[in-house]
Design a protein around this motif. Sequence first.
Motif, PDB file in Angstrom:
ATOM      1  N   ARG A 109       0.852  -1.194   0.000  1.00  0.00           N
ATOM      2  CA  ARG A 109       0.000   0.000   0.000  1.00  0.00           C
ATOM      3  C   ARG A 109       0.882   1.236   0.000  1.00  0.00           C
ATOM      4  O   ARG A 109       1.748   1.394   0.855  1.00  0.00           O
ATOM      5  CB  ARG A 109      -0.932  -0.031   1.210  1.00  0.00           C
ATOM      6  CG  ARG A 109      -1.799  -1.296   1.238  1.00  0.00           C
ATOM      7  CD  ARG A 109      -2.562  -1.462   2.531  1.00  0.00           C
ATOM      8  NE  ARG A 109      -3.604  -0.458   2.663  1.00  0.00           N
ATOM      9  CZ  ARG A 109      -3.568   0.570   3.505  1.00  0.00           C
ATOM     10  NH1 ARG A 109      -2.506   0.731   4.295  1.00  0.00           N
ATOM     11  NH2 ARG A 109      -4.563   1.432   3.565  1.00  0.00           N
ATOM     12  N   VAL A 110       0.636   2.132  -0.959  1.00  0.00           N
ATOM     13  CA  VAL A 110       1.526   3.267  -1.203  1.00  0.00           C
ATOM     14  C   VAL A 110       0.769   4.584  -1.163  1.00  0.00           C
ATOM     15  O   VAL A 110      -0.362   4.685  -1.668  1.00  0.00           O
ATOM     16  CB  VAL A 110       2.216   3.130  -2.581  1.00  0.00           C
ATOM     17  CG1 VAL A 110       3.058   4.358  -2.894  1.00  0.00           C
ATOM     18  CG2 VAL A 110       3.068   1.869  -2.627  1.00  0.00           C
ATOM     19  N   LEU A 163       1.425   8.531  -2.451  1.00  0.00           N
ATOM     20  CA  LEU A 163       2.265   9.371  -3.301  1.00  0.00           C
ATOM     21  C   LEU A 163       2.213  10.804  -2.794  1.00  0.00           C
ATOM     22  O   LEU A 163       1.134  11.386  -2.684  1.00  0.00           O
ATOM     23  CB  LEU A 163       1.781   9.313  -4.754  1.00  0.00           C
ATOM     24  CG  LEU A 163       1.678   7.933  -5.400  1.00  0.00           C
ATOM     25  CD1 LEU A 163       1.090   8.051  -6.799  1.00  0.00           C
ATOM     26  CD2 LEU A 163       3.045   7.251  -5.444  1.00  0.00           C
ATOM     27  N   ARG A 186       2.502  12.555  -9.803  1.00  0.00           N
ATOM     28  CA  ARG A 186       1.604  11.633  -9.089  1.00  0.00           C
ATOM     29  C   ARG A 186       0.763  10.830 -10.075  1.00  0.00           C
ATOM     30  O   ARG A 186       0.577   9.621  -9.906  1.00  0.00           O
ATOM     31  CB  ARG A 186       0.689  12.399  -8.133  1.00  0.00           C
ATOM     32  CG  ARG A 186       1.420  13.181  -7.050  1.00  0.00           C
ATOM     33  CD  ARG A 186       0.498  13.504  -5.877  1.00  0.00           C
ATOM     34  NE  ARG A 186      -0.773  14.083  -6.280  1.00  0.00           N
ATOM     35  CZ  ARG A 186      -1.005  15.394  -6.439  1.00  0.00           C
ATOM     36  NH1 ARG A 186       0.003  16.266  -6.251  1.00  0.00           N
ATOM     37  NH2 ARG A 186      -2.200  15.840  -6.773  1.00  0.00           N
ATOM     38  N   ARG A 212       0.783   6.846 -10.508  1.00  0.00           N
ATOM     39  CA  ARG A 212      -0.464   6.146 -10.238  1.00  0.00           C
ATOM     40  C   ARG A 212      -0.891   5.283 -11.423  1.00  0.00           C
ATOM     41  O   ARG A 212      -1.347   4.148 -11.261  1.00  0.00           O
ATOM     42  CB  ARG A 212      -1.568   7.148  -9.911  1.00  0.00           C
ATOM     43  CG  ARG A 212      -2.870   6.477  -9.458  1.00  0.00           C
ATOM     44  CD  ARG A 212      -3.936   7.486  -9.098  1.00  0.00           C
ATOM     45  NE  ARG A 212      -4.388   8.240 -10.260  1.00  0.00           N
ATOM     46  CZ  ARG A 212      -4.171   9.532 -10.459  1.00  0.00           C
ATOM     47  NH1 ARG A 212      -3.498  10.238  -9.559  1.00  0.00           N
ATOM     48  NH2 ARG A 212      -4.610  10.143 -11.538  1.00  0.00           N
ATOM     49  N   ILE A 235       1.363   2.200 -11.543  1.00  0.00           N
ATOM     50  CA  ILE A 235       1.071   1.291 -10.436  1.00  0.00           C
ATOM     51  C   ILE A 235      -0.275   0.597 -10.628  1.00  0.00           C
ATOM     52  O   ILE A 235      -0.471  -0.543 -10.183  1.00  0.00           O
ATOM     53  CB  ILE A 235       1.113   2.066  -9.101  1.00  0.00           C
ATOM     54  CG1 ILE A 235       2.575   2.457  -8.787  1.00  0.00           C
ATOM     55  CG2 ILE A 235       0.529   1.230  -7.956  1.00  0.00           C
ATOM     56  CD1 ILE A 235       2.725   3.346  -7.573  1.00  0.00           C
ATOM     57  N   VAL A 267      -1.956   2.233  -4.937  1.00  0.00           N
ATOM     58  CA  VAL A 267      -1.940   3.598  -4.416  1.00  0.00           C
ATOM     59  C   VAL A 267      -3.190   3.795  -3.570  1.00  0.00           C
ATOM     60  O   VAL A 267      -4.315   3.684  -4.062  1.00  0.00           O
ATOM     61  CB  VAL A 267      -1.902   4.640  -5.550  1.00  0.00           C
ATOM     62  CG1 VAL A 267      -2.010   6.059  -4.971  1.00  0.00           C
ATOM     63  CG2 VAL A 267      -0.623   4.507  -6.365  1.00  0.00           C
ATOM     64  N   GLU A 272      -2.999  10.186  -2.025  1.00  0.00           N
ATOM     65  CA  GLU A 272      -2.105  11.149  -2.667  1.00  0.00           C
ATOM     66  C   GLU A 272      -2.060  12.425  -1.840  1.00  0.00           C
ATOM     67  O   GLU A 272      -3.085  12.853  -1.291  1.00  0.00           O
ATOM     68  CB  GLU A 272      -2.567  11.474  -4.083  1.00  0.00           C
ATOM     69  CG  GLU A 272      -2.518  10.300  -5.038  1.00  0.00           C
ATOM     70  CD  GLU A 272      -2.875  10.710  -6.458  1.00  0.00           C
ATOM     71  OE1 GLU A 272      -2.583  11.859  -6.846  1.00  0.00           O
ATOM     72  OE2 GLU A 272      -3.463   9.882  -7.182  1.00  0.00           O
TER      73      GLU A 272
END
Length: 218
Positions: free
Chosen positions: A4-5, A7, A15, A19, A22, A30, A33
């Motif tokens: 889990r990310v 940005l 971004r 995204r 990903i 993602v 943000e």
Amino acid sequence: MTIRVVLADDQQLIRTALRMVIADIDDVEVVGEAANGEEAVRLAGELRPDVVVMDIRMPGVDGIEATRRITAGTGDTHIVVLTTFDDDDYVYGALRAGAAGFLVKDMGLDDILAAIRVVAAGDALIAPSVTRRLIQDFAARPEQARVRRPLTAITEREREVLTLVGSGLSNTEIAEQLFITVATAKTYLTRLLSKLDARDRVQLVIIAYEAGLVSVTR
């Protein structure tokens, strides 16, 4: 298991590009943000992501301060700093703040994704170009400005491993250099982290610089 990310970058284009890439990856997602450091800190606290991809130059709270706040608040979220060559002056500060990775924006998206996976797994990664600049910056500092850490608590073999870590070698490369197994190299890394009270591999790199173990070629 999905990584889990969050940005964090004030440039929406960056971004969006990350995204979109990903979105096609099964093991990375993602979840949030942020357009500035303050939002990044808030989202990290609320969402508890595995990784925050963090820009340095952002309005208000910058990436270094945001990294410091996030790493101080939880050990579960790792920070990958993503910046430009113009941000070289911030490299040392970001690493000291607890960043587990330091990349440059002209790296390929595949390399950035690979870095996210490495950092999420608890390892650390610094772009080779950044490593060279970090070493050169350290070498250029006045001798009295360098912090020398005593390394009396480690063995000669551990000192060898620390030197190789400071030179940017991976566990596999360290194993090949010292004619040991990768598992043994990892064991030495674990011992060094404990003995030197280091958070991660990045801090071991900094300690190697501060101890004068890394030779610099101009």
